[in-house]
Write a protein that holds these residues in place. Structure first.
Motif, short mmCIF file in Angstrom:
data_model
loop_
_atom_site.label_atom_id
_atom_site.label_comp_id
_atom_site.label_asym_id
_atom_site.label_seq_id
_atom_site.Cartn_x
_atom_site.Cartn_y
_atom_site.Cartn_z
N PHE A 18 0.84 -1.20 0.00
CA PHE A 18 0.00 0.00 0.00
C PHE A 18 0.87 1.25 0.00
O PHE A 18 2.00 1.23 0.50
CB PHE A 18 -0.91 0.03 1.23
N LEU A 19 0.35 2.33 -0.56
CA LEU A 19 1.06 3.60 -0.62
C LEU A 19 0.12 4.70 -0.13
O LEU A 19 -1.03 4.80 -0.59
CB LEU A 19 1.49 3.89 -2.06
N THR A 20 0.59 5.50 0.81
CA THR A 20 -0.17 6.65 1.30
C THR A 20 0.57 7.91 0.88
O THR A 20 1.77 8.03 1.11
CB THR A 20 -0.32 6.62 2.83
N LEU A 21 -0.14 8.82 0.24
CA LEU A 21 0.42 10.10 -0.17
C LEU A 21 -0.23 11.21 0.63
O LEU A 21 -1.45 11.27 0.73
CB LEU A 21 0.16 10.35 -1.66
N TYR A 22 0.59 12.08 1.19
CA TYR A 22 0.10 13.30 1.85
C TYR A 22 0.32 14.41 0.84
O TYR A 22 1.45 14.78 0.54
CB TYR A 22 0.86 13.55 3.15
N GLU A 23 -0.78 14.90 0.27
CA GLU A 23 -0.74 15.78 -0.90
C GLU A 23 -1.49 17.09 -0.62
O GLU A 23 -2.66 17.06 -0.24
CB GLU A 23 -1.39 15.04 -2.08
N ILE A 31 -5.04 12.63 -8.41
CA ILE A 31 -3.68 12.31 -8.00
C ILE A 31 -3.55 10.79 -7.81
O ILE A 31 -2.60 10.17 -8.28
CB ILE A 31 -3.31 13.04 -6.69
N ARG A 32 -4.53 10.19 -7.12
CA ARG A 32 -4.49 8.74 -6.89
C ARG A 32 -4.45 7.98 -8.21
O ARG A 32 -3.65 7.06 -8.39
CB ARG A 32 -5.69 8.30 -6.06
N ASN A 33 -5.31 8.35 -9.14
CA ASN A 33 -5.36 7.64 -10.41
C ASN A 33 -4.10 7.84 -11.24
O ASN A 33 -3.61 6.91 -11.88
CB ASN A 33 -6.60 8.06 -11.19
N ALA A 34 -3.55 9.06 -11.23
CA ALA A 34 -2.32 9.32 -11.99
C ALA A 34 -1.15 8.53 -11.40
O ALA A 34 -0.38 7.91 -12.14
CB ALA A 34 -2.01 10.82 -11.99
N VAL A 35 -1.01 8.53 -10.08
CA VAL A 35 0.09 7.79 -9.44
C VAL A 35 -0.08 6.29 -9.68
O VAL A 35 0.90 5.58 -9.93
CB VAL A 35 0.17 8.14 -7.94
N ALA A 36 -1.31 5.80 -9.60
CA ALA A 36 -1.55 4.37 -9.87
C ALA A 36 -1.10 4.00 -11.28
O ALA A 36 -0.48 2.96 -11.49
CB ALA A 36 -3.03 4.06 -9.69
N GLU A 37 -1.39 4.88 -12.24
CA GLU A 37 -0.97 4.62 -13.62
C GLU A 37 0.54 4.68 -13.75
O GLU A 37 1.16 3.81 -14.37
CB GLU A 37 -1.63 5.63 -14.56
N TRP A 38 1.16 5.71 -13.16
CA TRP A 38 2.62 5.86 -13.26
C TRP A 38 3.35 4.67 -12.64
O TRP A 38 4.35 4.20 -13.17
CB TRP A 38 3.10 7.13 -12.56
N LEU A 39 2.86 4.21 -11.48
CA LEU A 39 3.54 3.12 -10.76
C LEU A 39 2.99 1.75 -11.12
O LEU A 39 3.45 0.75 -10.58
CB LEU A 39 3.41 3.35 -9.25
N GLN A 40 1.99 1.71 -12.00
CA GLN A 40 1.34 0.48 -12.41
C GLN A 40 0.86 -0.32 -11.19
O GLN A 40 1.12 -1.51 -11.03
CB GLN A 40 2.27 -0.35 -13.29
N MET A 41 0.14 0.41 -10.30
CA MET A 41 -0.46 -0.17 -9.10
C MET A 41 -1.97 -0.06 -9.19
O MET A 41 -2.47 0.87 -9.81
CB MET A 41 -0.03 0.61 -7.84
N PRO A 42 -2.71 -0.95 -8.56
CA PRO A 42 -4.16 -0.77 -8.49
C PRO A 42 -4.48 0.47 -7.65
O PRO A 42 -3.86 0.67 -6.60
CB PRO A 42 -4.67 -2.04 -7.80
N HIS A 43 -5.40 1.29 -8.11
CA HIS A 43 -5.68 2.53 -7.37
C HIS A 43 -6.27 2.26 -5.99
O HIS A 43 -6.21 3.10 -5.11
CB HIS A 43 -6.56 3.48 -8.19
N GLU A 44 -6.80 1.04 -5.76
CA GLU A 44 -7.33 0.68 -4.45
C GLU A 44 -6.23 0.58 -3.39
O GLU A 44 -6.50 0.58 -2.20
CB GLU A 44 -8.07 -0.67 -4.50
N LYS A 45 -4.98 0.46 -3.84
CA LYS A 45 -3.86 0.32 -2.90
C LYS A 45 -3.15 1.65 -2.66
O LYS A 45 -2.12 1.68 -2.01
CB LYS A 45 -2.88 -0.71 -3.44
#
Length: 63
Positions: A18-23, A31-45
């Motif tokens: 899991f990844l938590t961002l303080y933004e 932001i969540r969806n963009a980071v999920a795409e960049w890191l190729q992670m499910p946005h639920e995580k």
């Protein structure tokens, strides 16, 4: 020229898969969806916490 009023960074904290961002931004789902795409992670995580936005006025990101 456009300068920020306050420059607050994004802080990322990983815990397991899991990844938590303080933004400092009101666009938390974007932001969540963009980071999920960049890191190729499910946005639920990915969790984005927005704390210090103030009045949400002024320049906050790239032009």
């Amino acid at each position: 020229m456009c300068l920020t009023i306050a420059s607050l960074p994004t802080i990322a904290v990983g815990s397991g898969d899991f990844l938590t961002l303080y933004e400092p931004n009101t666009w938390v789902y974007g932001i969540r969806n963009a980071v999920a795409e960049w890191l190729q992670m499910p946005h639920e995580k990915i969790r984005v916490i927005q704390q210090f936005v103030g009045g949400s006025f002024g320049y906050k990101g790239p032009a």
